[in-house]
Scaffold this motif. Sequence first.
Motif, mmCIF file in Angstrom:
data_model
loop_
_atom_site.group_PDB
_atom_site.id
_atom_site.type_symbol
_atom_site.label_atom_id
_atom_site.label_comp_id
_atom_site.label_asym_id
_atom_site.label_seq_id
_atom_site.Cartn_x
_atom_site.Cartn_y
_atom_site.Cartn_z
ATOM 1 N N LEU A 21 -2.075 -5.866 -16.037
ATOM 2 C CA LEU A 21 -2.062 -4.495 -15.531
ATOM 3 C C LEU A 21 -1.004 -4.352 -14.456
ATOM 4 O O LEU A 21 -0.898 -5.199 -13.564
ATOM 5 C CB LEU A 21 -3.422 -4.123 -14.931
ATOM 6 N N LYS A 22 -0.231 -3.286 -14.539
ATOM 7 C CA LYS A 22 0.713 -2.936 -13.475
ATOM 8 C C LYS A 22 0.084 -1.790 -12.704
ATOM 9 O O LYS A 22 -0.180 -0.718 -13.257
ATOM 10 C CB LYS A 22 2.059 -2.525 -14.061
ATOM 11 N N VAL A 23 -0.172 -2.022 -11.427
ATOM 12 C CA VAL A 23 -0.900 -1.065 -10.590
ATOM 13 C C VAL A 23 0.028 -0.532 -9.508
ATOM 14 O O VAL A 23 0.725 -1.309 -8.839
ATOM 15 C CB VAL A 23 -2.133 -1.735 -9.934
ATOM 16 N N SER A 24 0.034 0.779 -9.330
ATOM 17 C CA SER A 24 0.801 1.417 -8.268
ATOM 18 C C SER A 24 -0.120 1.659 -7.070
ATOM 19 O O SER A 24 -1.213 2.197 -7.222
ATOM 20 C CB SER A 24 1.370 2.744 -8.771
ATOM 21 N N VAL A 25 0.328 1.247 -5.885
ATOM 22 C CA VAL A 25 -0.433 1.441 -4.652
ATOM 23 C C VAL A 25 0.369 2.386 -3.769
ATOM 24 O O VAL A 25 1.520 2.108 -3.437
ATOM 25 C CB VAL A 25 -0.666 0.104 -3.912
ATOM 26 N N THR A 26 -0.231 3.512 -3.380
ATOM 27 C CA THR A 26 0.439 4.507 -2.548
ATOM 28 C C THR A 26 -0.358 4.709 -1.266
ATOM 29 O O THR A 26 -1.563 4.936 -1.314
ATOM 30 C CB THR A 26 0.562 5.851 -3.297
ATOM 31 N N LYS A 63 1.821 -10.779 -8.746
ATOM 32 C CA LYS A 63 3.009 -10.350 -8.008
ATOM 33 C C LYS A 63 2.718 -9.065 -7.257
ATOM 34 O O LYS A 63 2.075 -8.157 -7.785
ATOM 35 C CB LYS A 63 4.155 -10.114 -9.007
ATOM 36 N N ILE A 64 3.192 -8.989 -6.013
ATOM 37 C CA ILE A 64 3.139 -7.754 -5.225
ATOM 38 C C ILE A 64 4.561 -7.468 -4.763
ATOM 39 O O ILE A 64 5.180 -8.306 -4.112
ATOM 40 C CB ILE A 64 2.206 -7.869 -4.005
ATOM 41 N N THR A 65 5.075 -6.297 -5.111
ATOM 42 C CA THR A 65 6.411 -5.925 -4.647
ATOM 43 C C THR A 65 6.309 -5.427 -3.217
ATOM 44 O O THR A 65 5.235 -5.037 -2.753
ATOM 45 C CB THR A 65 7.034 -4.828 -5.528
ATOM 46 N N SER A 66 7.426 -5.423 -2.518
ATOM 47 C CA SER A 66 7.415 -4.937 -1.139
ATOM 48 C C SER A 66 7.287 -3.416 -1.131
ATOM 49 O O SER A 66 7.696 -2.730 -2.065
ATOM 50 C CB SER A 66 8.680 -5.374 -0.415
ATOM 51 N N MET A 67 6.708 -2.909 -0.058
ATOM 52 C CA MET A 67 6.521 -1.458 0.084
ATOM 53 C C MET A 67 7.871 -0.769 0.214
ATOM 54 O O MET A 67 8.758 -1.258 0.906
ATOM 55 C CB MET A 67 5.695 -1.142 1.338
ATOM 56 N N SER A 68 8.016 0.354 -0.447
ATOM 57 C CA SER A 68 9.221 1.169 -0.321
ATOM 58 C C SER A 68 8.803 2.611 -0.066
ATOM 59 O O SER A 68 7.758 3.060 -0.520
ATOM 60 C CB SER A 68 10.083 1.073 -1.578
ATOM 61 N N LYS A 69 9.655 3.316 0.680
ATOM 62 C CA LYS A 69 9.328 4.691 1.046
ATOM 63 C C LYS A 69 9.737 5.643 -0.066
ATOM 64 O O LYS A 69 10.844 5.584 -0.589
ATOM 65 C CB LYS A 69 10.034 5.067 2.332
ATOM 66 N N TYR A 75 4.449 5.596 1.173
ATOM 67 C CA TYR A 75 4.933 4.262 0.831
ATOM 68 C C TYR A 75 4.250 3.812 -0.449
ATOM 69 O O TYR A 75 3.074 4.084 -0.660
ATOM 70 C CB TYR A 75 4.631 3.273 1.958
ATOM 71 N N THR A 76 4.994 3.105 -1.279
ATOM 72 C CA THR A 76 4.422 2.653 -2.544
ATOM 73 C C THR A 76 4.878 1.229 -2.863
ATOM 74 O O THR A 76 5.943 0.798 -2.429
ATOM 75 C CB THR A 76 4.802 3.606 -3.702
#
Length: 141
Positions: A21-26, A63-69, A75-76
Motif C-alpha cells: 500500500l502507498k499511503v499519503s500522509v497530510t 519506506k517513508i519519504t521526507s515531508m514536503s510542503k 505538508y505531505t
Amino acid sequence: MILPKPKKLSFSKLPSLWVYLKVSVTTPVYIDITDIEFKSAIMQSLQIYHGKAGSLSHVDVLKITSMSKCNNNFYTCHVILRVARQHKQEVWSALTLMNTLQGTRCALNVVKESPMLVSLLPHQAPSTIGHSRYRHQPAVF
C-alpha cells in the motif's frame, strides 16, 4: 509405462501473500516521523477499531519519504506498507480512521494498492546516454 508430463508452475498465477500500500500522509505542520512510530500508530489504531483480532494484523513499514510542503500550506509524505493479504481490509480501515500522528492532526489516504512492490515505484524516463538496460539506477520513491 508412459508418465504424463509435469505441468509447469507459473508464479505469476499464484496469489501473493502480501499486498503493498502507498499511503499519503497530510499534516498542517511539519512532523518528523520514524518507521517505528508510524507502525506503532497503525497498531494502536488497529487495536482501537478492530480489537485483539486487529492487533494481530501483520504490517511492515518499508519506506517513508521526507515531508514536503504542498501549495496549500500543508505538508505531505508517502509511506510504503507491506500488509498480509488477509489483513488488508482491517489495515486499510484503520489507516483511514487515523486522525493524529505525534499529537498532530493528519489525514491518511491509501493512494495505491498492488500485489507487487515494483508497481509503486515512480516511472522514470530511460536515460539517453548509454544503455539504461545495463546501468544500475537506484529505486526512488
